[in-house]
Structure formats: structure tokens, C-alpha cells
Write an enzyme that holds these catalytic residues in place. Structure first.
Site, PDB file in Angstrom:
ATOM      1  N   GLY A  72       1.751  15.302   1.725  1.00  0.00           N
ATOM      2  CA  GLY A  72       1.955  15.628   0.372  1.00  0.00           C
ATOM      3  C   GLY A  72       1.793  14.710  -0.687  1.00  0.00           C
ATOM      4  N   SER A 194       2.295  20.290   2.043  1.00  0.00           N
ATOM      5  CA  SER A 194       3.055  19.123   3.212  1.00  0.00           C
ATOM      6  C   SER A 194       3.567  19.882   4.329  1.00  0.00           C
ATOM      7  CB  SER A 194       3.876  18.281   2.627  1.00  0.00           C
ATOM      8  OG  SER A 194       4.712  17.535   3.517  1.00  0.00           O
ATOM      9  N   CYS A 320      13.724  12.364  -1.094  1.00  0.00           N
ATOM     10  CA  CYS A 320      12.393  11.734  -1.063  1.00  0.00           C
ATOM     11  C   CYS A 320      12.517  10.320  -1.638  1.00  0.00           C
ATOM     12  CB  CYS A 320      11.298  12.576  -1.564  1.00  0.00           C
ATOM     13  SG  CYS A 320      11.511  14.083  -0.967  1.00  0.00           S
TER      14      CYS A 320
END
Ligand code: PLP
Length: 382
Positions: A72, A194, A320
Site C-alpha cells: 500500500g 494493500s 505502522c
């Protein structure tokens, strides 16, 4: 492995068994490079083409508009950098975007506009910032941290009116499990997905690029993906991504209803048993799988530690940003006070989540918060 209560589906999802099964032959006997000329290569190419058809059907785009990428992040980077490089001009995004967008826009010296208290792009600020110097606007479909849905139809109307030259990109990475992508695609020129966020493998993504959209590739070389993304295809990953996306799409209406009930049970359980807790964004503004709450005067680092000890996997800011416990840029952009933002807890539900897990999580969070508050009030022994 010990049994964990996994409430971190926005970070990554367990792979769907049918996706694992679909990819195995391409890791073993069907290992050919799809760019080759022989029959063995043609077999791999056919698998990639079939995957492309399946992905296109779920997005509602043409197969030729599907570009397979490495993740992604790569899809977002390609959309923004590729548009600026080809068209010339400035990039623009809201302040609550994932870093895969925000850091790209910042690196290109672009424009960052504000969001409202729920994390949606501020449409007045967007309108003011749009002009014919803007090459690309990137607005996420669903926020990865708090789960808020942006009104892409309203964003699209503004962009088309005020900056007709600009391309509109959406990071739909967190939308795939909860929103019909066919309703998003007509609003935008570029859309990122993603694989590992919907039961596919890590290390494979999609960038849908509307036919005729001027975007330079980020990765050049062998000219795969019609020169839009070079590099030997991850055939196994692509095949598994397509299987996972098709299954997610087929189950989405029923899963959304089921998970919305579980989310209500989770948040409701916490609100009923604890004081000094609030839901960050009202449920009607967000996707079903996201439960985001904030505890007053709690350090979420300590809370996550206790939850981990209890076998509950949750997160504070987005995982993330690699476990960093800095105050979340999303909550800061939403104007949340520091005393609440420090006690933010993200629990994200998904396909494997059960009512039993939700009840265990409620119990663990209630215990942990009471424990931390009791410690805070107890003088430490000398
Ligand atoms: N965009 C959003 C909204 C995300 O939540 C994530 C991952 O957490 C990404 C982009 C990056 O995707 P990938 O992990 O495939 O690089």
C-alpha cells in the site's frame, strides 16, 4: 502458540485459508516468471491476468486499470510522486493521512490542510487551498487510526470544480473490508489497496489508475505492468490477494453487520464499566471494524503493556509508525487534548473476531485501567 485476543486487524489481518491455498502452487511447482515466452511462463501470466480481472471486478474498474505493486505504501507513493513528476505542480492532503501519504506530500513541499474533530478533511480548508497549481489531491477513504470515513463524493466535487487539472487519489487501504469499493472508484482517478489488510499476504498491493491518467512510474526497469511498475511479478502474492479481495467483497455486507454488533458490545462494555472514558469518533461516522476510545489521565504505553500481559493485542497510534508512542498526529490534527490523547486505545476487529474475544477484551481493559488508576492514586512506598 498461546491463544491471543487479536484486536489489531487494522495493522494486519490473518490470511484467509483460501488465499494461502491459492498461493501455494505458485511458490512450488508453478514458479515461472510471467514475462517469459514459453508455455510455463504463459501459465503464470494467465494466473496474473485472472487475478487482475477479479480485482477489477471488485473495484469496478477495467482490468487494464489495475497495477500490482509491492504494498500500500508503494501505491500511495506512486500516485502522488508519479502525478507531480508527470504533471508538475503541488501535492495536497489532509493532516490526518497515513504517513505513506503525508510524508510524501511533505517531502514534495506540498500543502497539508486541516481536518474536523472527527478526522474528516475540512472541506472549507480544502476549497481554499485548491487552485490550478495543484497537481494531485490525496484523501484517504477511511482513517487507519480512528476509523472515520471521508466523504469522497464531496471531495471529488470540490476538486473537479476548483482544480480541474488535479488528479484525485484515495488511499483505500482501510476501506476494503468495510466499504464497497465500486462506490469509491467513480469519484477518483487513483485508488490504493494493500493485500494484508483483507486476508491476503503482506508485500503486495494494488494501485488502480484510471485509463489516461498521467502518472510516472516510481520503479522503472523491465517495463512490467505496461511500464507502470517494473519488477518481476509476485505471482503467488497477486493470486492470493485477488482471492482474498473477492471473498472479502462477497462477505462484506454480512460481516459489516456482525462486526458492528461486536464493536458496539466492546465499546458499550467499556463505557458501562468505567468512568473517564470516551469514544473518540461517533460510530455513525466510521467503519464497523474500528473501536477507538480514550481514557483520561492514562498513559497508553502502560495500558498496552498490561493488555499484552493479558494476551490482548491492541494498539495506541497506528502500528505502522513502528510501535512509536509519540502522540498521534491524527488525534493532534483532530484537536484532541493531550490529557485524553495520551490514553488513546485502538482496537480493530475483523473476520476472525468472536463475541467471546470481545468479552475477554472488555474484562482485560477494565482491569488494566482500574489497576493503573489505583496505582496512580496509591503513594509509592519509600
Ligand atoms: N495506508 C493506510 C491507511 C494504512 O493503514 C497502511 C498500513 O497500515 C498503509 C497505507 C500502508 O500499507 P502497507 O503496509 O501495505 O505498506
Amino acid at each position: 502458540m498461546e491463544r491471543l485476543v487479536y484486536l489489531d486487524h487494522a495493522a494486519t489481518t490473518p490470511m484467509r485459508p483460501e488465499a494461502v491455498e491459492a498461493m501455494l502452487p505458485f511458490l512450488t511447482e508453478r514458479y515461472a516468471n510471467p514475462s517469459g515466452a514459453h508455455r510455463f511462463a504463459r501459465d503464470a501470466r494467465r494466473a496474473v491476468d485472472e487475478a487482475r480481472d477479479e480485482v477489477a471486478a471488485v473495484i469496478g474498474c477495467r482490468p487494464g486499470e489495475v497495477v500490482f505493486t509491492g504494498c500500500g505504501t508503494e501505491s500511495d507513493n506512486t500516485a502522488i510522486t508519479g502525478a507531480v513528476s508527470r504533471v508538475g505542480g503541488r501535492a495536497l492532503c489532509p493532516a490526518a493521512e497515513h504517513h505513506a501519504v503525508l510524508h510524501v506530500v511533505e517531502r514534495l513541499g506540498g500543502i497539508v490542510v486541516g481536518v474536523d474533530a472527527a478526522g474528516r478533511v475540512d472541506l472549507d480548508a480544502l476549497a481554499d487551498a485548491l487552485d490550478d497549481t495543484v497537481a494531485v489531491v490525496s484523501v484517504m477513504a477511511v482513517n487507519n487510526e480512528v476509523g472515520t470515513i471521508n466523504d469522497l463524493a464531496a471531495v471529488s466535487a470540490l476538486v473537479r470544480e476548483r482544480a480541474p487539472r488535479a488528479l484525485l487519489h484515495t488511499d483505500a487501504v482501510q476501506a476494503s473490508c468495510w466499504l464497497d469499493l465500486r462506490t469509491l472508484w467513480p469519484q477518483v482517478d487513483l485508488l490504493a489497496l494493500s493485500g494484508h489488510k483483507f486476508g491476503g499476504p503482506k508485500g503486495v498491493g494494488v494501485l488502480a489508475v484510471r485509463e489516461g491518467t498521467p502518472v510516472d512510474p516510481l520503479i522503472v526497469g523491465g517495463g512490467q505492468e505496461r511500464d507502470r511498475r517494473s519488477g518481476t511479478h509476485n505471482v503467488a502474492g497477486i493470486v492470493a490477494l485477488a482471492v482474498a479481495l473477492a471473498a472479502t467483497d462477497a462477505e462484506r455486507p454480512a460481516e459489516t453487520r456482525r462486526i458492528a454488533e461486536l464493536r458496539a458490545r466492546l465499546v458499550g462494555g467499556l463505557l458501562a464499566q468505567l468512568d473517564g472514558v470516551r469514544e473518540t469518533v461517533p460510530p455513525e461516522l466510521k467503519v464497523a471494524g474500528s473501536a477507538h476510545v480514550m481514557f483520561e489521565d492514562i498513559e497508553n504505553e502502560a495500558l498496552l503493556y498490561l493488555l499484552d500481559e493479558a494476551g490482548v493485542c491492541a494498539s495506541a497510534a497506528s502500528a505502522c509508525s513502528s510501535g512509536a508512542m509519540d502522540p498521534s498526529h491524527v488525534l493532534a490534527a483532530m484537536g484532541v487534548e493531550r490529557s485524553w490523547a495520551g490514553g488513546a486505545l485502538r482496537m480493530t476487529l475483523g473476520r476472525t473476531t468472536t463475541a467471546e474475544e470481545v468479552d475477554l477484551a472488555v474484562e482485560a481493559v477494565v482491569d488494566a485501567v482500574r489497576n493503573l488508576r489505583a496505582r496512580g492514586r496509591t503513594p509509592v512506598a519509600p
